[in-house]
Scaffold this active site. Structure first.
Site, PDB file in Angstrom:
ATOM      1  N   ALA A  66      41.730  47.316 -71.800  1.00  0.00           N
ATOM      2  CA  ALA A  66      42.416  47.823 -72.998  1.00  0.00           C
ATOM      3  C   ALA A  66      42.821  49.282 -72.814  1.00  0.00           C
ATOM      4  CB  ALA A  66      41.492  47.676 -74.206  1.00  0.00           C
ATOM      5  N   CYS A 218      30.259  47.142 -77.536  1.00  0.00           N
ATOM      6  CA  CYS A 218      30.194  46.497 -78.855  1.00  0.00           C
ATOM      7  C   CYS A 218      28.743  46.208 -79.252  1.00  0.00           C
ATOM      8  CB  CYS A 218      31.004  45.217 -78.893  1.00  0.00           C
ATOM      9  SG  CYS A 218      31.124  44.550 -80.576  1.00  0.00           S
ATOM     10  N   ASP A 354      35.085  52.362 -72.330  1.00  0.00           N
ATOM     11  CA  ASP A 354      33.639  52.154 -72.169  1.00  0.00           C
ATOM     12  C   ASP A 354      33.012  53.024 -71.079  1.00  0.00           C
ATOM     13  OD1 ASP A 354      34.018  50.217 -74.047  1.00  0.00           O
ATOM     14  OD2 ASP A 354      33.752  48.509 -72.690  1.00  0.00           O
ATOM     15  N   LYS A 362      31.559  52.416 -77.450  1.00  0.00           N
ATOM     16  CA  LYS A 362      32.029  51.496 -76.414  1.00  0.00           C
ATOM     17  C   LYS A 362      32.620  50.286 -77.131  1.00  0.00           C
ATOM     18  CE  LYS A 362      28.934  53.265 -72.894  1.00  0.00           C
ATOM     19  NZ  LYS A 362      29.865  54.359 -72.589  1.00  0.00           N
ATOM     20  N   CYS A 397      33.157  48.936 -86.402  1.00  0.00           N
ATOM     21  CA  CYS A 397      32.547  47.624 -86.188  1.00  0.00           C
ATOM     22  C   CYS A 397      32.711  46.782 -87.448  1.00  0.00           C
ATOM     23  CB  CYS A 397      31.065  47.796 -85.866  1.00  0.00           C
ATOM     24  SG  CYS A 397      30.202  46.226 -85.683  1.00  0.00           S
TER      25      CYS A 397
END
Lengths: 453, 151
Positions: A66, A218, A354, A362, A397
């Protein structure tokens, strides 16, 4: 101009006059509308070429995840004449934020599969190889095939590696068999995890949901898998058949304190027992036992299903290089300034995603915030200017608490809530964040890869 | 993290990108239908009021259906909705679907309900008395009086 045309013209002028607009105003507004429509339909659909800075710098981007693709798009758009090289062997692109939904049977794998080729901008030289060695003193990287690629500026966006072998008895092949699941890394593994989760949801038994020490990508994913599994059981009416345990490595469930408070109350309320200070060290898939390194010594528990989250680290090539931080707390990760994302010792090296040794973040949401900062600061370095862009640690999140509702938790380095949409409370479960996670964030992710957000 | 207007537009476009294969032909079809409508009604009266009302009705029907089914379509349920944000978002999304479907249906409705009778020849029209005013003059049907010969 015939009589009818004159009639039309005078009618238009009368109408404009009624609205207090002159003909010139009308033309200007029409032009603005046309430009806006043009921008919306062409510029947003296809990456633009509004190049601002002319340079012949050689830029190497390591990693086509990404962050790498997003950096490539932005640098390609904003630099004229630069030689941009992207190094990554992978052809497939995975939408990793969707893996929790695959691992709990909400999505199929196809939804998370994409191709890097779709996002690599034309004009960027893509080397299909992996970097085996970094040589920042000589401004070069060496690939697996032994190719040396020299650079003037380096953007490190490798992501991280999942170290299955750091849990004794665990391997990638085990996932989906004998009650072992792991949501991370690849859609295929997430799909296999769903098979194991599905069986557990039907049959019940003892379910262990783990989390390792150290930074992971994550960090909300292990929590989401736990809550979605429990939600699936309630949906199927099998909740009474299962005993569920969550085993974090320390004394908290989530880094953001408000979210941590919520979860620490919510888990026991729904019958999920929390065992603090229980990092997983080993599993025995044949005996279906798991061993934890607790303050009171090793503790072994039986399970019918275990969600294993292995420790994660920077890829070996980076971890063993001069670019890695040599000391805690970010030892082994890319040593960057947490705000400018510029390497602390090598001024021509930047990082995003990350791989960065920064306190939190991350996540794909962090990538979205980091990439514009890293790119802008690299361009300023190319121009010989001081870095002015700053990353505040933003991460996000969508914490799915049940099938159909979630909490949108967004925060920064200070662990303060930073809601993008202030009307959506970050303290309460809502349907809207669920819809965002399920329907909208993939679109936002793709817009990010195209350098549009 | 704030999203700019262009950023939101970019996300919306990405969201619909996967549906372009359906949306673009639909939009083209609607434009063709509109063009055909004006061609077909050359020399005829055009009735807009009834197709408009029918499209609105179709939009309202879609709105109600969306209101009922959207939570389920999103793999959620009405029980999961909590607070004004959720309900207003549901209503907003349903209105959006309603408007979209009403717009898409309008050209079809024009063909079904919007084609009026042919204009009378000018010589005959001049002999007729003016038609009484109606909501939309364009769709006024010739009245009984207007069909009576004058003088």
């Amino acid at each position: 101009m015939n009589h009818k045309d004159k009639q039309i013209q005078s009618a238009v002028q009368r109408a404009l006059g009624d609205k207090g607009l002159s003909r010139r105003d009308f033309l200007r507004l029409s032009g603005g509308g046309a430009l806006l429509a043009g921008a919306a339909t062409s510029g947003l659909l296809y990456p633009g070429t509004a190049r601002a800075v002319s340079t012949n710098a050689r830029i190497v981007i390591v990693g086509a995840g990404a962050a790498g693709l997003s950096c490539a798009t932005r640098l390609n758009r904003e630099l004229e004449g630069a030689q941009i090289t992207l190094i990554d062997r992978r052809e497939d692109h995975y939408y990793q934020p969707g893996l929790t939904l695959v691992a709990t049977g909400v999505w199929n794998t196809a939804k998370t599969l994409d191709s890097n080729r779709r996002y690599v901008p034309s004009g960027v030289n893509w080397i299909h190889d992996m970097v085996a060695e970094y040589d920042p003193d000589n401004n070069r990287v060496i690939t697996d095939d032994g190719r040396t690629v020299e650079y003037d500026y380096l953007m490190v966006t490798t992501g991280l590696q999942v170290n299955y072998d750091q849990v004794e008895g665990m391997s990638e092949e085990l996932i989906g068999q004998r009650g072992v699941g792991c949501v991370y890394d690849k859609p295929e593994l997430a799909e296999r995890t769903w098979r194991a989760v599905d069986e557990f949801v039907d049959n019940g038994g003892v379910g262990l949901f783990t989390r390792p020490r150290g930074d992971i990508k994550c960090a909300g994913a292990p929590l989401k898998v736990t809550m979605l599994t429990e939600s699936r059981m309630k949906e199927r009416g099998t909740r009474d058949k299962a005993e569920m345990h969550y085993l974090p490595p320390g004394a908290s469930l989530f880094s953001q304190p408000d979210a941590d408070d919520f979860l620490s109350k919510n888990f026991p309320e729904r019958g999920i027992q929390i065992h603090w200070d229980h990092p997983l060290t080993a599993i025995d898939p044949d005996a279906k036992t798991a061993t934890f390194d607790t303050p009171l010594g090793d503790e072994t528990l039986d399970y019918d299903f275990i969600h294993v989250v292995p420790p994660m680290s920077a890829p070996d090539s980076l971890r063993e290089s001069e670019l890695a931080a040599q000391e805690a707390p970010f030892k082994g990760w890319l040593e960057v300034d947490r705000h400018t994302l510029q390497h602390n010792r090598y001024a021509n090296v930047f990082g995003a995603g990350d791989i960065n040794g920064v306190p939190i973040g991350k996540t794909a949401a962090s990538v979205k915030s980091q990439v514009p900062v890293a790119v802008e600061n690299m361009i300023q370095a190319i121009q010989g200017r001081e870095n002015s862009a700053s990353y505040d640690g933003y991460t996000s999140c969508p914490l799915i608490t049940e099938l159909g509702k979630a909490i949108l938790v967004e925060f920064d380095y200070d662990l303060k809530m930073k809601p993008s949409f202030p009307v959506i409370s970050p303290y309460e479960e809502h349907w809207v964040p669920w819809v965002m996670k399920d329907r909208l964030l993939l679109a936002a992710y793709r817009a990010m890869l195209r350098g549009r957000i | 993290m704030a999203f700019s207007f262009v950023g939101i537009l970019a996300v919306v476009l990405e969201f619909f990108r996967g549906w372009f294969w359906l949306l673009i032909p639909l939009i083209v079809l609607d434009l063709v239908l509109l063009g055909l409508f004006f061609k077909r009604t050359s020399g005829r009266r055009r009735k807009f009021s009834l197709p408009f009302k029918a499209s609105i009705g179709f939009g309202v029907f879609t709105f109600v259906m969306a209101l009922i089914t959207l939570p389920g379509i999103t793999r959620s349920s009405w029980e999961m909705l909590a607070g004004a944000v959720d309900y207003l978002s549901l209503i907003g999304a349903s209105v959006g679907f309603g408007v979209l479907f009403a717009i898409l249906a309008f050209p079809v409705m024009l063909h079904m309900l919007g084609i009026g009778p042919k204009h009378k020849p000018e010589s005959q029209a001049t002999r007729q008395s003016p038609a009484p005013e109606t909501e939309t003059g364009a769709e006024a049907e010739p009245s009984t009086a207007s069909q009576q010969p004058q003088g």
